[in-house]
Design an enzyme around this catalytic site. Structure first.
Site, PDB file in Angstrom:
ATOM      1  N   CYS A 162       1.141  -1.540   0.079  1.00 43.00           N
ATOM      2  CA  CYS A 162       0.042  -0.274  -0.404  1.00 43.00           C
ATOM      3  C   CYS A 162       1.047   0.948   0.217  1.00 43.00           C
ATOM      4  CB  CYS A 162      -1.019   0.080   1.186  1.00 43.00           C
ATOM      5  SG  CYS A 162      -2.228   1.421   2.102  1.00 43.00           S
ATOM      6  N   HIS A 163       0.470   2.293  -0.486  1.00 43.67           N
ATOM      7  CA  HIS A 163       0.873   3.833  -0.608  1.00 43.67           C
ATOM      8  C   HIS A 163       1.506   4.284   1.361  1.00 43.67           C
ATOM      9  CE1 HIS A 163      -0.462   5.200  -4.564  1.00 43.67           C
ATOM     10  NE2 HIS A 163      -1.285   4.227  -4.312  1.00 43.67           N
ATOM     11  N   THR A 164       0.853   3.961   1.668  1.00 40.51           N
ATOM     12  CA  THR A 164       1.711   3.998   3.551  1.00 40.51           C
ATOM     13  C   THR A 164       2.605   2.998   3.286  1.00 40.51           C
ATOM     14  OG1 THR A 164      -0.514   3.855   4.232  1.00 40.51           O
ATOM     15  CG2 THR A 164       0.499   4.245   5.885  1.00 40.51           C
ATOM     16  N   HIS A 186       0.976  -3.935   6.344  1.00 38.46           N
ATOM     17  CA  HIS A 186      -0.045  -3.425   6.731  1.00 38.46           C
ATOM     18  C   HIS A 186      -1.474  -4.700   6.246  1.00 38.46           C
ATOM     19  CE1 HIS A 186       0.110   0.163   4.341  1.00 38.46           C
ATOM     20  NE2 HIS A 186      -1.192   0.103   4.786  1.00 38.46           N
ATOM     21  N   GLU A 187      -1.371  -5.228   5.492  1.00 43.50           N
ATOM     22  CA  GLU A 187      -2.525  -5.443   4.523  1.00 43.50           C
ATOM     23  C   GLU A 187      -3.008  -7.152   4.166  1.00 43.50           C
ATOM     24  OE1 GLU A 187      -3.484  -3.980   0.704  1.00 43.50           O
ATOM     25  OE2 GLU A 187      -4.043  -1.727   1.038  1.00 43.50           O
ATOM     26  N   CYS A 201     -11.366  -3.145  20.383  1.00 46.61           N
ATOM     27  CA  CYS A 201     -11.070  -3.254  21.522  1.00 46.61           C
ATOM     28  C   CYS A 201     -12.856  -3.966  21.683  1.00 46.61           C
ATOM     29  CB  CYS A 201     -10.166  -2.801  22.596  1.00 46.61           C
ATOM     30  SG  CYS A 201     -11.403  -1.298  23.216  1.00 46.61           S
ATOM     31  N   CYS A 225     -13.003   0.335  24.898  1.00 41.72           N
ATOM     32  CA  CYS A 225     -13.059   1.273  25.371  1.00 41.72           C
ATOM     33  C   CYS A 225     -14.149   2.106  25.220  1.00 41.72           C
ATOM     34  CB  CYS A 225     -11.680   1.240  24.648  1.00 41.72           C
ATOM     35  SG  CYS A 225     -11.839   1.572  22.957  1.00 41.72           S
ATOM     36  N   CYS A 277     -15.209   2.444  21.558  1.00 39.53           N
ATOM     37  CA  CYS A 277     -15.380   1.173  20.733  1.00 39.53           C
ATOM     38  C   CYS A 277     -17.370   1.452  21.071  1.00 39.53           C
ATOM     39  CB  CYS A 277     -15.105  -0.467  21.422  1.00 39.53           C
ATOM     40  SG  CYS A 277     -13.476  -0.540  20.714  1.00 39.53           S
ATOM     41  N   CYS A 303     -11.051   3.141  17.541  1.00 34.95           N
ATOM     42  CA  CYS A 303     -10.387   2.310  18.733  1.00 34.95           C
ATOM     43  C   CYS A 303      -9.683   3.149  19.796  1.00 34.95           C
ATOM     44  CB  CYS A 303     -10.200   0.927  18.816  1.00 34.95           C
ATOM     45  SG  CYS A 303      -9.611   0.109  20.177  1.00 34.95           S
ATOM     46  N   ARG A 356      -3.489   2.401  21.051  1.00 36.94           N
ATOM     47  CA  ARG A 356      -3.157   3.758  20.093  1.00 36.94           C
ATOM     48  C   ARG A 356      -1.406   3.795  20.541  1.00 36.94           C
ATOM     49  NH1 ARG A 356      -6.317   6.015  16.667  1.00 36.94           N
ATOM     50  NH2 ARG A 356      -5.808   8.396  16.742  1.00 36.94           N
ATOM     51  N   CYS A 403      -6.672  -2.602   4.533  1.00 34.61           N
ATOM     52  CA  CYS A 403      -6.541  -1.881   3.972  1.00 34.61           C
ATOM     53  C   CYS A 403      -7.604  -1.100   2.717  1.00 34.61           C
ATOM     54  CB  CYS A 403      -5.816  -1.097   3.909  1.00 34.61           C
ATOM     55  SG  CYS A 403      -4.691   1.097   4.232  1.00 34.61           S
ATOM     56  N   ARG A 445      -3.087  -3.178  -6.888  1.00 34.43           N
ATOM     57  CA  ARG A 445      -1.933  -3.357  -5.836  1.00 34.43           C
ATOM     58  C   ARG A 445      -1.212  -5.141  -6.465  1.00 34.43           C
ATOM     59  NH1 ARG A 445      -3.354  -0.235  -3.484  1.00 34.43           N
ATOM     60  NH2 ARG A 445      -3.859   0.094  -0.627  1.00 34.43           N
TER      61      ARG A 445
HETATM   62  N1  LIG Z   1      -8.227   7.357   4.877  1.00 34.02           N
HETATM   63  C1  LIG Z   1      -7.452   6.004   5.499  1.00 34.02           C
HETATM   64  O1  LIG Z   1      -7.593   5.313   6.289  1.00 34.02           O
HETATM   65  C2  LIG Z   1      -7.214   5.367   4.274  1.00 34.02           C
HETATM   66  C3  LIG Z   1      -6.726   4.060   3.870  1.00 34.02           C
HETATM   67  C4  LIG Z   1      -5.564   4.106   2.941  1.00 34.02           C
HETATM   68  C5  LIG Z   1      -5.371   5.361   2.333  1.00 34.02           C
HETATM   69  N2  LIG Z   1      -5.684   5.780   2.603  1.00 34.02           N
HETATM   70  C6  LIG Z   1      -5.611   7.474   0.910  1.00 34.02           C
HETATM   71  O2  LIG Z   1      -6.578   7.133   0.119  1.00 34.02           O
HETATM   72  C7  LIG Z   1      -5.847   8.116  -0.730  1.00 34.02           C
HETATM   73  C8  LIG Z   1      -6.039   6.824  -2.034  1.00 34.02           C
HETATM   74  O3  LIG Z   1      -5.053   6.214  -2.212  1.00 34.02           O
HETATM   75  P1  LIG Z   1      -4.996   5.202  -3.330  1.00 34.02           P
HETATM   76  O4  LIG Z   1      -4.323   3.440  -2.586  1.00 34.02           O
HETATM   77  O5  LIG Z   1      -6.704   4.684  -3.634  1.00 34.02           O
HETATM   78  O6  LIG Z   1      -3.769   5.409  -4.099  1.00 34.02           O
HETATM   79  P2  LIG Z   1      -3.694   6.096  -5.963  1.00 34.02           P
HETATM   80  O7  LIG Z   1      -2.245   6.739  -5.293  1.00 34.02           O
HETATM   81  O8  LIG Z   1      -3.887   4.264  -5.747  1.00 34.02           O
HETATM   82  O9  LIG Z   1      -5.107   6.355  -5.919  1.00 34.02           O
HETATM   83  C9  LIG Z   1      -4.942   8.120  -6.336  1.00 34.02           C
HETATM   84  C10 LIG Z   1      -5.355   8.324  -7.034  1.00 34.02           C
HETATM   85  O10 LIG Z   1      -6.352   9.811  -7.225  1.00 34.02           O
HETATM   86  C11 LIG Z   1      -5.819  10.328  -8.822  1.00 34.02           C
HETATM   87  N3  LIG Z   1      -5.910  11.471  -9.130  1.00 34.02           N
HETATM   88  C12 LIG Z   1      -4.793  12.322  -8.980  1.00 34.02           C
HETATM   89  N4  LIG Z   1      -5.268  13.738  -9.115  1.00 34.02           N
HETATM   90  C13 LIG Z   1      -6.374  13.652  -9.353  1.00 34.02           C
HETATM   91  C14 LIG Z   1      -7.219  14.855  -9.793  1.00 34.02           C
HETATM   92  N5  LIG Z   1      -7.223  15.944  -9.747  1.00 34.02           N
HETATM   93  N6  LIG Z   1      -8.708  14.551  -9.645  1.00 34.02           N
HETATM   94  C15 LIG Z   1      -9.446  12.379  -9.411  1.00 34.02           C
HETATM   95  N7  LIG Z   1      -8.158  12.440  -9.106  1.00 34.02           N
HETATM   96  C16 LIG Z   1      -7.169  12.298  -8.977  1.00 34.02           C
HETATM   97  C17 LIG Z   1      -4.817   9.663  -9.722  1.00 34.02           C
HETATM   98  O11 LIG Z   1      -4.640   9.000 -10.888  1.00 34.02           O
HETATM   99  C18 LIG Z   1      -5.437   7.759  -8.297  1.00 34.02           C
HETATM  100  O12 LIG Z   1      -5.741   7.015  -9.503  1.00 34.02           O
HETATM  101  C19 LIG Z   1      -4.454   8.367  -0.456  1.00 34.02           C
HETATM  102  O13 LIG Z   1      -3.900   9.217  -0.309  1.00 34.02           O
HETATM  103  C20 LIG Z   1      -3.832   7.440   0.984  1.00 34.02           C
HETATM  104  O14 LIG Z   1      -2.986   7.557   1.657  1.00 34.02           O
HETATM  105  C21 LIG Z   1      -6.422   6.690   3.675  1.00 34.02           C
HETATM  106 ZN   LIG Z   2      -2.558   0.424   3.546  1.00 35.91          ZN
HETATM  107 ZN   LIG Z   3     -11.524   0.251  21.628  1.00 35.07          ZN
END
Ligand SMILES: NC(=O)c1ccc[n+]([C@@H]2O[C@H](COP(=O)([O-])OP(=O)(O)OC[C@H]3O[C@@H](n4cnc5c(N)ncnc54)[C@H](O)[C@@H]3O)[C@@H](O)[C@H]2O)c1
Ligand SMILES: [Zn+2]
Ligand SMILES: [Zn+2]
Length: 368
Positions: A40-42, A62-63, A92, A95, A98, A106, A110, A169, A362
């Protein structure tokens, strides 16, 4: 035990796949043999060194999805042989948060998790006697992991684990943003910005909620095509005048629900402005860069638009990841198209390269 793991030794350097030691699970902990793990990106964000809260050395990942191999003392909810999905966002059930029924965030572990420790403040990972910290409480770029039972979701063993791992994730984050955070109503018009793992999950979530119109917006035609397969009724190229176009196609009002899944603050602003006056809800799932802020003209809010953030899609991991996996098994969620590359642990750095080249959705590591 000794096992292979991908260690982040130094920021902005390739991960090193090497032998590390993993200690037995302590009270409330479980030993899991990983079968599959998405990249994943993270993971990349932390490896790059850009994340200010990152640390090294650590085992990333983490996935994960795998099989329970052993139980520490006092584990009540899992048995050896259970199939599990790892949860960086635990549940959990005890807490304040939860019990509130109002959030999936949760509080139980943390603090220690953020610092790289298991709940008792120590690590099970080590090398030559030196502790190695855990990452997101999961560290699943490894043949095995030890995790608290409250951070493991028991899923139907009929689900192939290479598909189940995506629910750890990005996929759950997107699905949950539509199903749990926004609670999209049937017949609605939805706009999803971004068609990566999270955005595609949100498109599928809107479809499952019975949305009538689902507009997917991205820069990539390939990804827009994938969005159509997940249920998007309209696919549009991103651009600076997208808000006007959304308004023009909704009698000037805007969309009932908008979702941001790009991590770009300029897009978050578009998502707020594209939400319908009166009741439109914008759900922000993307993670912005450090120090970036979201600009919102207050008038947009006074006119009845709401903005909500969503961590892990509002999914209560132990209760709802298994439910989402059941919906996948029932044929309601098509996971296969998201697995673009199957790789071995030793190829983990290639998964980062593919991600940077936006090649596929992925890469999934397959163990053993
Ligand atoms: N909130 C959470 O718990 C959580 C969990 C996982 C990931 N994320 C976040 O979610 C986001 C997306 O994750 P992902 O894995 O899908 O990433 P990704 O990079 O695969 O997808 C992002 C998409 O956005 C598109 N994009 C870029 N600029 C754009 C624009 N101006 N308009 C429309 N689309 C545009 C890209 O072409 C790409 O397809 C990331 O910021 C990631 O960190 C958040
Ligand atoms: Zn992730
Ligand atoms: Zn909890």
């Amino acid at each position: 035990m000794r096992m292979k793991a991908a260690v982040l030794e130094e920021f902005a350097r390739p991960l090193v796949v090497t032998d590390v030691e993993l200690a037995e699970p302590k009270a409330g902990e479980v030993l899991v043999r990983l079968v599959a793990c998405g990249v994943c990106h993270t993971d990349l964000y932390t490896a790059s060194g850009v994340d200010p809260s990152g640390y090294a050395p650590t085992v990333l990942g983490h996935e994960g999805a795998g099989v329970v191999e052993a139980l520490g003392p006092d584990v009540g909810s899992l048995a050896v042989g259970d199939h599990v999905v790892t949860l960086f966002s635990p549940q959990c059930r005890e807490c304040e948060h939860c019990r509130s029924g109002r959030t999936n965030i949760c509080l139980a572990i943390r603090e220690q998790q953020n610092k790289g420790y298991l709940p008792d403040g120590t690590t099970r990972l080590s090398r030559d006697g030196e502790p190695i910290r855990h990452f997101m409480g999961t560290s699943t770029f490894a043949e095995y992991t030890v995790m608290p039972e409250i951070a493991l979701a028991k899923v139907n063993p009929d689900a192939p684990l290479e598909a189940a791992c995506l629910f750890a994730c990005g996929l759950s984050t997107g699905l949950g943003a539509a199903i749990y955070t926004a609670g999209v109503r049937a017949g609605s018009t939805c706009v999803v910005f971004g068609a990566g793992m999270v955005g595609l999950g949100a498109v599928a979530g809107c479809r499952l909620q019975g949305a009538e119109r689902i507009i997917s917006i991205d820069l990539s035609d390939d990804r827009l095509q994938m969005a159509r397969a997940q249920g998007a009724t309209d696919t549009w190229q991103a651009g600076p005048d997208i808000v006007e176009r959304i308004q023009a196609e909704t009698r000037g009002f805007g969309a009932d629900y908008t979702f941001e899944a790009t991590g770009r603050v300029a897009v978050m602003r578009q998502a707020v402005e594209a939400a319908r006056m009166g009741w439109g809800q914008c759900t922000v799932a993307g993670v912005a860069g450090r120090g970036e802020t979201l600009d919102v003209i207050p008038r947009w809010l006074i006119q009845g638009r709401r903005v909500a953030g969503s961590s892990f899609g509002g999914v209560r991991g132990r209760d709802q990841v298994p439910e989402l996996v059941e919906r996948y098994l029932a044929g309601e969620i098509d996971v296969e198209p998201f697995i673009s590359h199957r790789i071995s642990l030793t190829e983990v750095n290639r998964a980062f390269e593919l991600m940077e080249a936006q090649d596929g959705i992925r890469s999934v590591i397959q163990f053993g």
